[in-house]
Scaffold this motif. Structure first.
Motif: not given
Length: 353
Positions: A292-302, A311-318
């Motif tokens: 789960s990335s740090a991009e806020q929409g990703h959580v809702l999309l998941l 994992l949830n590592l606060n990543m948002r690199l892509g």
């Protein structure tokens, strides 16, 4: 009417549940309390069902990084200049990017696919040229691509996956690179989920608050312009997406049709998968949601996809980096199922009744 078979994508079979109980029995009788390895056991079971075997293996894992440029960058929606897309492709090929390092660490082959980057690259053994056009058009003003181009990109993504499958790969990691593509992903997410645009957009490459607000405003205006034409997933993909996102759609669908284990990365990759699932919902069964990335929409999309990320590592690199970080968990899950001793094999007493 759009037919996935036109893009070289066959039937995606539902997972064979016939031996779920046998796999679960095997896991439950390893030398441990039942369920004590938690998500790792769930992962082992999932991979077994995907591969239709009690002894799964991760054969010739391969990272496919799709790259493309975006006309929407004309609206000033990124913190980085568009030239970074081609510069990062060169960095991937030279082995200097995060995904390059992680792929090497995990003994994973890597290819970068030019889906539609502005400019040309010198020939390189890791580069696959599938360029549809040098960047999409600005979807703030007109559709990003034609329906024909969208279908060409889907077919190209499917073709790349077929190629690595033919080489013996059964486990594929998808990644992306494209300055501006979080804007495309947010627009596609809004169309699919009907979540407010403000909940779909995020900082992307590092926008400040006013930049995020501007990005949302650009998407809002584009949706007003295009909404009457967004009648199918293909129309939405062509109008709002990118060439690398469309190739991801084809890659996901083809990999699932071939029974491959698919590692799903972050926000852009998940948005592409959401479009793919609109075309054939069976694709989701073959996917491992890695983080789960740090991009806020990703959580809702998941949440919309009912996905449980590892994992949830606060990543948002892509660029597939989160998926590569999670790959060792898949390797561990397979090893536990295949080589950990049972109580009988180890001569260890089981739980008292």
């Amino acid at each position: 009417m759009f037919d996935l078979a036109q893009c070289g994508i066959g039937v995606i079979a539902p997972l064979d549940e016939s031996f779920r109980e046998r796999v679960q029995y095997t896991l439950d009788h390893k030398t441990k309390p039942v369920g004590s390895l938690g998500v790792v056991e769930e992962l082992a079971l999932h991979i077994s069902l995907i591969q239709k075997t009690l002894t799964p293996s991760l054969q010739k894992p391969h990272a496919l990084i799709f790259a493309g440029d975006h006309g929407i960058c004309d609206e000033g929606i990124s913190a980085f200049p568009q030239a970074v897309t081609s510069q990062m492709v060169t960095n991937f090929l030279a082995g200097g990017a995060a995904i390059s390092v992680l792929a090497q660490q995990n003994n994973m082959a890597l290819n970068v696919i030019d889906a539609g980057v502005i400019g040309e690259f010198e020939s390189h053994p890791k580069l696959i040229n599938k360029k549809i056009a040098p960047g999409t058009k600005n979807f703030a003003c007109e559709p990003a691509m034609s329906l024909v181009q969208a279908q060409q990109a889907i077919a190209a993504g499917a073709d790349v996956v077929q190629s690595v499958f033919t080489q013996g790969c059964n486990t594929v990691l998808m990644g992306e690179m494209g300055i501006g593509n979080t804007t495309c992903a947010a627009a596609l997410m809004h169309w699919i989920t009907e979540q407010p645009i403000e909940q779909c957009v995020g900082a992307g490459t590092g926008l400040a608050l006013h930049g995020v607000q501007h990005k949302a405003a650009v998407i809002k205006a584009a949706m007003v312009l295009h909404r009457p034409q967004l009648i199918t997933p293909l129309h939405a993909l062509a109008t709002l997406g990118g060439f690398e996102i469309a190739m991801l759609v084809g890659a996901y669908l083809k990999a699932a049709s071939l029974g491959m284990t698919i590692l799903v990365d972050g926000f852009i990759c998940t948005a592409a998968l959401a479009i793919a699932s609109q075309m054939n919902k069976q694709v989701l069964a073959y996917c491992i949601f890695t983080h789960s990335s740090a991009e806020q929409g990703h959580v809702l999309l998941l949440q919309y996809l009912k996905a449980k990320p590892l994992l949830n590592l606060n990543m948002r690199l892509g660029e597939g980096s989160g998926a590569a970080m999670a790959y060792p968990l898949l390797a561990s899950a397979v090893a536990i199922l295949n080589t950990m001793a049972s109580f009988d094999e180890a001569g260890v007493s089981g739980k008292n009744a």
